[in-house]
Design a protein around this motif. Structure first.
Motif, mmCIF file in Angstrom:
data_model
loop_
_atom_site.group_PDB
_atom_site.id
_atom_site.type_symbol
_atom_site.label_atom_id
_atom_site.label_comp_id
_atom_site.label_asym_id
_atom_site.label_seq_id
_atom_site.Cartn_x
_atom_site.Cartn_y
_atom_site.Cartn_z
ATOM 1 N N ILE A 114 0.663 4.201 -2.828
ATOM 2 C CA ILE A 114 0.390 5.601 -2.494
ATOM 3 C C ILE A 114 1.507 6.506 -3.000
ATOM 4 N N VAL A 133 3.959 13.746 0.375
ATOM 5 C CA VAL A 133 2.882 12.965 0.984
ATOM 6 C C VAL A 133 2.010 13.848 1.869
ATOM 7 N N VAL A 168 -3.433 12.299 2.169
ATOM 8 C CA VAL A 168 -3.677 10.855 2.085
ATOM 9 C C VAL A 168 -4.676 10.420 3.160
ATOM 10 N N LYS A 169 -5.704 9.695 2.745
ATOM 11 C CA LYS A 169 -6.688 9.147 3.681
ATOM 12 C C LYS A 169 -6.784 7.644 3.440
ATOM 13 N N ILE A 170 -6.498 6.853 4.474
ATOM 14 C CA ILE A 170 -6.530 5.393 4.363
ATOM 15 C C ILE A 170 -7.764 4.881 5.091
ATOM 16 N N LEU A 197 0.832 -1.202 0.000
ATOM 17 C CA LEU A 197 0.000 0.000 0.000
ATOM 18 C C LEU A 197 0.872 1.259 0.000
ATOM 19 N N GLN A 198 1.946 1.221 0.754
ATOM 20 C CA GLN A 198 2.852 2.375 0.794
ATOM 21 C C GLN A 198 3.405 2.680 -0.594
ATOM 22 N N MET A 243 1.650 5.142 6.334
ATOM 23 C CA MET A 243 2.373 6.324 5.858
ATOM 24 C C MET A 243 2.903 7.186 6.988
ATOM 25 N N ASP A 275 1.216 6.973 -6.714
ATOM 26 C CA ASP A 275 0.155 7.919 -7.079
ATOM 27 C C ASP A 275 0.578 9.369 -6.826
ATOM 28 N N VAL A 276 1.240 9.587 -5.681
ATOM 29 C CA VAL A 276 1.685 10.942 -5.332
ATOM 30 C C VAL A 276 2.722 11.441 -6.339
#
Length: 307
Positions: free
Chosen positions: A55, A264, A269-271, A51-52, A280, A58-59
């Motif tokens: 993310i 970041v 970022v919302k998980i 997941l890290q 994160m 994407d960033v």
């Protein structure tokens, strides 16, 4: 390369599973494994790292995707393929990589490089310090031997008039250069050569041979300078200096982490998965905040208990 591939597999698995319904992945006489079962299992192991990476990708894509073109990726791929030669395909297979997945690796590296470049500014003092350490690109040839006595004997023969190229072919342990008389590709302090070798070479004039053996990481070198350009003025080499300083930043994992952390934090970022909500924290600084908050609370509790 193998390490990256493992993370790649984890990333692809999370993408596939998270986006699907609760379908059956496998069955046995004892029951079945659903995609939800697999997702929950992987979440505990590969999930946080996967997941890290997703993310971060994407960033980086949001900010610098337009700067990393297919042309740049293919150029870097072709460059690396050429450098490995016939071993390239074998190395890919050993790492369980395809050309496509390796190009994905290159893309991620170029995105990080673009981020570091965009978020790094150098001062006049930085340039002055870099100038002190900088050397222009040189061309030289060398003979590598195992012990100092053999190196001194070869230097004596060279001084007596024997041919350097011939002695290199007959004696050098560097199989990559010996057949060409010990000739090396153009190099400078940033090329990755042994620092002791580069420092000794930089002191030589064109045609000059080291008076004493140069002890390196793999043995003793006798170096003959082919072309050692004058250093010139700093203002004429600002581009090379900036490249050298950026290369140093790109080798500094702590600095790269700080650049990514800034991006970041701006990305909001919302998980939504509670089990992965902290992945994160190393970039957002929340883990440090939590630790500090916990320490303060413990300190307050201790004070209260002593009253």
């Amino acid at each position: 390369m193998k390490k990256f591939m493992l993370s790649c597999v984890a990333v692809l698995a999370v993408i596939t599973i998270a986006g699907c319904s609760n379908s059956t992945v496998a069955t046995t006489k004892g029951g079945k494994v659903t995609q939800d079962d697999l997702y929950e299992s992987m979440k505990e192991t590969a999930g946080p790292a996967a997941l890290q990476k997703l993310i971060l990708k994407d960033v980086l894509e949001e900010n610098y995707g337009k700067d990393v073109t297919d042309k740049k990726i293919n150029a870097e791929f072709d460059k690396q393929k050429k450098s490995y030669g016939e071993q390239f395909d074998t190395l890919l297979k050993q790492a369980n990589l395809t050309e496509k997945s390796y190009k994905d690796t290159i893309r991620m590296n170029l995105l990080v490089e673009a981020a570091v470049k965009a978020n790094t500014k150098f001062t006049d003092d930085d340039y002055k310090k870099a100038w002190e350490d900088w050397t222009p690109k040189m061309t030289a040839q060398h003979i590598l031997v195992a012990d100092e006595a053999a190196a001194k004997d070869l230097i004596a023969k060279i001084n007596a008039g024997e041919d350097f190229d011939t002695l290199a072919k007959e004696n050098s342990l560097d199989t990559g250069s010996k057949e060409d008389g010990g000739k090396l590709p153009e190099f400078d302090a940033t090329t990755g050569y042994d620092p002791a070798f580069v420092a000794a070479a930089a002191k030589l004039k064109d045609g000059e041979v080291t008076a004493e053996p140069v002890q390196g990481q793999n043995g003793y070198h006798i170096i003959k300078m082919i072309k050692n350009p004058e250093k010139g003025n700093m203002k004429d080499h600002k581009k090379e200096l900036e490249t050298a300083m950026l290369d140093a930043k790109l080798k500094d994992n702590e600095y790269i982490q700080s650049v990514l952390a800034k991006l970041v934090k701006k990305a909001d970022v919302k998980i939504k998965d509670e089990d992965l909500k902290d992945v994160m924290d190393s970039y957002t600084g929340k883990s440090s905040d939590k630790k500090e908050s916990t320490t303060k609370k413990e300190s307050t509790d201790k004070k209260e208990s002593t009253k």
